[in-house]
Design a protein around this motif. Structure first.
Motif, short mmCIF file in Angstrom:
data_model
loop_
_atom_site.label_atom_id
_atom_site.label_comp_id
_atom_site.label_asym_id
_atom_site.label_seq_id
_atom_site.Cartn_x
_atom_site.Cartn_y
_atom_site.Cartn_z
N ASP A 1 -0.80 5.24 1.68
CA ASP A 1 -1.25 4.76 0.37
C ASP A 1 -1.36 5.86 -0.70
O ASP A 1 -2.22 6.23 -1.58
CB ASP A 1 -2.99 4.48 0.67
CG ASP A 1 -3.32 3.22 1.42
OD1 ASP A 1 -2.41 2.49 1.36
OD2 ASP A 1 -4.46 2.99 1.75
N ALA B 1 -0.79 -1.92 3.66
CA ALA B 1 -0.60 -0.67 3.08
C ALA B 1 0.52 0.02 3.53
O ALA B 1 1.13 -0.36 4.38
CB ALA B 1 -1.94 0.08 3.62
N ARG B 2 0.93 0.97 2.78
CA ARG B 2 2.03 1.68 2.75
C ARG B 2 1.99 2.97 3.69
O ARG B 2 0.91 3.38 3.45
CB ARG B 2 2.59 2.26 1.57
CG ARG B 2 2.95 1.06 0.50
CD ARG B 2 3.92 1.86 -0.94
NE ARG B 2 4.87 2.44 0.03
CZ ARG B 2 6.10 2.84 -0.92
NH1 ARG B 2 5.83 3.11 -2.22
NH2 ARG B 2 7.10 3.50 -0.64
N CYS B 3 2.62 2.92 4.63
CA CYS B 3 2.26 3.82 5.72
C CYS B 3 3.83 4.19 6.18
O CYS B 3 4.62 3.68 6.77
CB CYS B 3 1.74 3.40 7.03
SG CYS B 3 1.42 4.89 8.27
N ARG C 1 -6.18 4.48 8.50
CA ARG C 1 -7.08 3.85 7.62
C ARG C 1 -8.48 4.08 7.91
O ARG C 1 -9.60 4.27 7.10
CB ARG C 1 -6.70 2.56 7.09
CG ARG C 1 -5.35 2.45 6.04
CD ARG C 1 -5.02 1.29 5.75
NE ARG C 1 -6.17 0.82 5.06
CZ ARG C 1 -6.20 0.75 3.73
NH1 ARG C 1 -5.33 1.55 3.11
NH2 ARG C 1 -7.20 0.24 2.80
#
Length: 203
Positions: free
Chosen positions: A49, A198-200, A176
């Motif tokens: 994120d 979500a960006r990971c 998260r």
């Protein structure tokens, strides 16, 4: 900089803990299983994120014969990590092995017993590995997921380390949840509510 997080990946020998970690970090899968020669510590940097986090991922495999859930082989060295210092746990079992599920149950109980009074709950994600062997599973997914989420108050997810299925999702959700663990919400609800994209990314 987002900070640092300590993650312990625990479970009975042979369930795929190292394979899951290596798929997440390196995108590879060993075709032949080799018992992990003692605990290993990986220190990747992850972009989640928009923030960078330094992770310490402990592969909890112990050398030697199969340990009991009360054995010290699965736990961090008292001079280094302790259960109280771990920010999040991944408890891995083999969906084809009921014994490995019982092992995870005992691990989860020990984590609860050793957590100091008043300390924030560390999120626990129970992971059923080897989803590629779905036909050989010992119990229905929905029943196991309901038991873990409602009875154990933990998150639940299944993956296939062999085919890299849901491996990234596993770590994304765990991280998260660990980052919001201080919020006044049920830990299982927080974990299962983190399913939106979500960006990971590894750095």
């Amino acid at each position: 900089m987002g900070g640092s997080l300590r993650v312990a990946v625990l479970g009975a020998p042979g369930v795929g803990k190292t394979a899951i970690i290596r798929q997440f970090l390196f995108g590879d899968y060993p075709e032949r299983h080799r018992p992990t020669d003692g605990p290993h510590l990986y220190r990747p940097a992850v972009l989640l994120d928009g923030a960078v986090y330094d992770l310490s991922i402990r592969d909890g495999d112990g050398a030697g014969p199969v340990p009991s859930p009360n054995s010290q082989e699965e736990w961090p060295d008292p001079k280094g990590w302790s259960l109280q210092d771990t920010d999040a746990f991944v408890l891995v079992y083999d969906i084809c092995s009921p014994d490995s599920f019982d092992y995870v149950k005992a691990l989860r109980q020990r984590i609860a017993e050793t957590r100091p009074a008043g300390a924030p709950e560390a999120p626990i994600l129970v992971v059923g590995n080897k989803r590629d062997r779905q036909r050989l599973r010992f119990g229905p997914r929905r029943a196991l997921a309901a038991l873990v989420r409602r009875g154990w108050r933990c998150g639940y997810l299944e993956c296939s380390a062999k085919y890299n299925w849901h491996v990234l999702r596993l770590f994304r959700e765990l991280l998260r949840c660990a980052l919001v663990r201080a919020r006044p919400a049920h830990p299982a609800l927080r974990l299962q509510g983190a399913l939106h994209p979500a960006r990971c990314t590894l750095m």
